[in-house]
Design a protein around this motif. Structure first.
Motif, PDB file in Angstrom:
ATOM      1  N   ASP A 123      38.035  31.810 -24.855  1.00  0.00           N
ATOM      2  CA  ASP A 123      36.826  31.292 -24.202  1.00  0.00           C
ATOM      3  C   ASP A 123      37.176  30.260 -23.134  1.00  0.00           C
ATOM      4  OD1 ASP A 123      35.265  32.929 -25.756  1.00  0.00           O
ATOM      5  OD2 ASP A 123      34.733  31.352 -27.195  1.00  0.00           O
ATOM      6  N   PHE A 124      38.159  29.396 -23.428  1.00  0.00           N
ATOM      7  CA  PHE A 124      38.597  28.412 -22.440  1.00  0.00           C
ATOM      8  C   PHE A 124      39.200  29.120 -21.215  1.00  0.00           C
ATOM      9  CE2 PHE A 124      42.070  25.900 -20.629  1.00  0.00           C
ATOM     10  CZ  PHE A 124      41.356  24.795 -20.193  1.00  0.00           C
ATOM     11  N   LEU A 125      40.040  30.107 -21.469  1.00  0.00           N
ATOM     12  CA  LEU A 125      40.660  30.839 -20.355  1.00  0.00           C
ATOM     13  C   LEU A 125      39.619  31.628 -19.561  1.00  0.00           C
ATOM     14  CD1 LEU A 125      43.973  32.092 -22.002  1.00  0.00           C
ATOM     15  CD2 LEU A 125      43.636  30.150 -20.459  1.00  0.00           C
ATOM     16  N   GLU A 126      38.579  32.109 -20.235  1.00  0.00           N
ATOM     17  CA  GLU A 126      37.505  32.797 -19.517  1.00  0.00           C
ATOM     18  C   GLU A 126      36.791  31.835 -18.569  1.00  0.00           C
ATOM     19  OE1 GLU A 126      33.500  35.459 -20.361  1.00  0.00           O
ATOM     20  OE2 GLU A 126      34.396  34.319 -21.994  1.00  0.00           O
ATOM     21  N   HIS A 127      36.570  30.630 -19.044  1.00  0.00           N
ATOM     22  CA  HIS A 127      35.935  29.621 -18.187  1.00  0.00           C
ATOM     23  C   HIS A 127      36.823  29.292 -16.986  1.00  0.00           C
ATOM     24  CE1 HIS A 127      33.125  26.491 -17.200  1.00  0.00           C
ATOM     25  NE2 HIS A 127      34.094  25.599 -17.169  1.00  0.00           N
ATOM     26  N   VAL A 128      38.119  29.205 -17.217  1.00  0.00           N
ATOM     27  CA  VAL A 128      39.061  28.923 -16.129  1.00  0.00           C
ATOM     28  C   VAL A 128      39.057  30.065 -15.114  1.00  0.00           C
ATOM     29  CG1 VAL A 128      41.515  28.658 -15.567  1.00  0.00           C
ATOM     30  CG2 VAL A 128      40.529  27.377 -17.462  1.00  0.00           C
ATOM     31  N   THR A 129      39.109  31.312 -15.582  1.00  0.00           N
ATOM     32  CA  THR A 129      39.161  32.437 -14.640  1.00  0.00           C
ATOM     33  C   THR A 129      37.868  32.590 -13.853  1.00  0.00           C
ATOM     34  OG1 THR A 129      38.542  33.983 -16.399  1.00  0.00           O
ATOM     35  CG2 THR A 129      40.892  33.760 -15.913  1.00  0.00           C
ATOM     36  N   THR A 130      36.735  32.318 -14.490  1.00  0.00           N
ATOM     37  CA  THR A 130      35.484  32.416 -13.731  1.00  0.00           C
ATOM     38  C   THR A 130      35.352  31.257 -12.742  1.00  0.00           C
ATOM     39  OG1 THR A 130      34.297  31.308 -15.529  1.00  0.00           O
ATOM     40  CG2 THR A 130      34.201  33.706 -15.465  1.00  0.00           C
ATOM     41  N   LEU A 164      42.311  38.126 -21.407  1.00  0.00           N
ATOM     42  CA  LEU A 164      41.956  39.428 -21.981  1.00  0.00           C
ATOM     43  C   LEU A 164      42.585  39.616 -23.353  1.00  0.00           C
ATOM     44  CD1 LEU A 164      42.206  41.750 -18.859  1.00  0.00           C
ATOM     45  CD2 LEU A 164      40.141  40.919 -19.987  1.00  0.00           C
ATOM     46  N   LEU A 165      43.816  39.164 -23.510  1.00  0.00           N
ATOM     47  CA  LEU A 165      44.514  39.309 -24.786  1.00  0.00           C
ATOM     48  C   LEU A 165      43.927  38.395 -25.858  1.00  0.00           C
ATOM     49  CD1 LEU A 165      46.934  40.537 -26.334  1.00  0.00           C
ATOM     50  CD2 LEU A 165      48.240  38.546 -25.581  1.00  0.00           C
ATOM     51  N   THR A 166      43.683  37.147 -25.523  1.00  0.00           N
ATOM     52  CA  THR A 166      43.222  36.197 -26.538  1.00  0.00           C
ATOM     53  C   THR A 166      41.769  36.412 -26.936  1.00  0.00           C
ATOM     54  OG1 THR A 166      42.747  34.578 -24.793  1.00  0.00           O
ATOM     55  CG2 THR A 166      44.861  34.388 -25.923  1.00  0.00           C
ATOM     56  N   GLN A 167      40.973  37.024 -26.088  1.00  0.00           N
ATOM     57  CA  GLN A 167      39.590  37.281 -26.486  1.00  0.00           C
ATOM     58  C   GLN A 167      39.484  38.403 -27.507  1.00  0.00           C
ATOM     59  OE1 GLN A 167      37.228  37.757 -22.936  1.00  0.00           O
ATOM     60  NE2 GLN A 167      36.570  35.645 -23.119  1.00  0.00           N
ATOM     61  N   ARG A 168      40.484  39.214 -27.614  1.00  0.00           N
ATOM     62  CA  ARG A 168      40.463  40.321 -28.583  1.00  0.00           C
ATOM     63  C   ARG A 168      40.938  39.888 -29.968  1.00  0.00           C
ATOM     64  NH1 ARG A 168      37.723  41.828 -24.968  1.00  0.00           N
ATOM     65  NH2 ARG A 168      38.172  43.472 -23.512  1.00  0.00           N
ATOM     66  N   LEU A 169      41.613  38.742 -30.042  1.00  0.00           N
ATOM     67  CA  LEU A 169      42.136  38.264 -31.316  1.00  0.00           C
ATOM     68  C   LEU A 169      41.219  37.182 -31.877  1.00  0.00           C
ATOM     69  CD1 LEU A 169      45.856  37.939 -30.216  1.00  0.00           C
ATOM     70  CD2 LEU A 169      44.817  39.814 -31.497  1.00  0.00           C
ATOM     71  N   PRO A 170      40.678  37.399 -33.077  1.00  0.00           N
ATOM     72  CA  PRO A 170      39.714  36.433 -33.636  1.00  0.00           C
ATOM     73  C   PRO A 170      40.278  35.017 -33.789  1.00  0.00           C
ATOM     74  CG  PRO A 170      39.739  38.447 -34.933  1.00  0.00           C
ATOM     75  CD  PRO A 170      40.854  38.558 -33.948  1.00  0.00           C
ATOM     76  N   ARG A 171      41.569  34.889 -34.136  1.00  0.00           N
ATOM     77  CA  ARG A 171      42.139  33.557 -34.327  1.00  0.00           C
ATOM     78  C   ARG A 171      42.260  32.781 -33.025  1.00  0.00           C
ATOM     79  NH1 ARG A 171      47.694  34.699 -36.958  1.00  0.00           N
ATOM     80  NH2 ARG A 171      47.646  35.929 -35.081  1.00  0.00           N
ATOM     81  N   LEU A 172      42.397  33.485 -31.915  1.00  0.00           N
ATOM     82  CA  LEU A 172      42.578  32.833 -30.614  1.00  0.00           C
ATOM     83  C   LEU A 172      41.321  32.877 -29.756  1.00  0.00           C
ATOM     84  CD1 LEU A 172      46.140  34.191 -29.804  1.00  0.00           C
ATOM     85  CD2 LEU A 172      45.528  31.951 -30.706  1.00  0.00           C
ATOM     86  N   ARG A 173      40.182  33.082 -30.368  1.00  0.00           N
ATOM     87  CA  ARG A 173      38.937  33.232 -29.616  1.00  0.00           C
ATOM     88  C   ARG A 173      38.584  31.972 -28.816  1.00  0.00           C
ATOM     89  NH1 ARG A 173      35.842  36.747 -27.038  1.00  0.00           N
ATOM     90  NH2 ARG A 173      33.766  35.923 -26.865  1.00  0.00           N
ATOM     91  N   ARG A 174      38.833  30.786 -29.376  1.00  0.00           N
ATOM     92  CA  ARG A 174      38.534  29.541 -28.639  1.00  0.00           C
ATOM     93  C   ARG A 174      39.403  29.417 -27.397  1.00  0.00           C
ATOM     94  NH1 ARG A 174      37.753  24.285 -32.085  1.00  0.00           N
ATOM     95  NH2 ARG A 174      36.662  23.743 -30.186  1.00  0.00           N
ATOM     96  N   VAL A 175      40.665  29.784 -27.518  1.00  0.00           N
ATOM     97  CA  VAL A 175      41.565  29.766 -26.359  1.00  0.00           C
ATOM     98  C   VAL A 175      41.084  30.780 -25.331  1.00  0.00           C
ATOM     99  CG1 VAL A 175      43.936  30.195 -25.584  1.00  0.00           C
ATOM    100  CG2 VAL A 175      43.522  28.995 -27.729  1.00  0.00           C
TER     101      VAL A 175
END
Length: 129
Positions: free
Chosen positions: A69-76, A56-67
């Motif tokens: 997205d990876f964490l979103e894939h892991v959580t789903t 949730l934190l890294t998806q809000r920060l443009p610089r960490l968007r790739r991280v």
């Protein structure tokens, strides 16, 4: 072609995800063999909550968007496993099978219902008269 790319093409998962799956299975088997499944389940759920919060934190920060997205894939990927661990932990406290069944159905259908409700409604075009 690299061996890791071949594995991803064949399995549809990256080597990191396959390693996470194997570590998760190993932790659950270890906990079961050593009568520590309750503690292992609690630690795995705490780790899942931490990864979810980081996502949730890294998806809000443009610089960490790739991280993010990876964490979103892991959580789903691990949502249903986490739901089963929650159901296991609840079964240690609640001894009503009907209530546990209802909670299980809610946990399994929850993401689909939220996904359907979160979609934007289709806009109907109005005809000009």
């Amino acid at each position: 072609m690299k061996w890791s790319n071949r594995i991803q093409i064949v399995t549809g998962q990256t080597c990191v995800h396959i390693t996470l799956h194997l570590l998760l299975i190993a932790a659950l088997v270890w906990g079961w063999k050593h009568q520590a499944l309750l503690q292992v389940s609690t630690v795995l759920l705490a780790m899942y909550a931490g990864v979810f919060a980081a996502m949730l934190l890294t998806q809000r920060l443009p610089r960490l968007r790739r991280v993010g997205d990876f964490l979103e894939h892991v959580t789903t990927t691990y949502y249903f496993g986490a739901a089963m661990l929650v159901l296991y932990l609840l079964s240690r406290v609640i001894h009503n099978n009907l209530l546990l069944g209802c909670v299980g159905v809610l946990m399994l259908t929850g993401p689909a219902v939220v996904s359907l409700l979160a979609k934007e409604p289709v806009r109907v075009r109005q005809r000009h008269r």
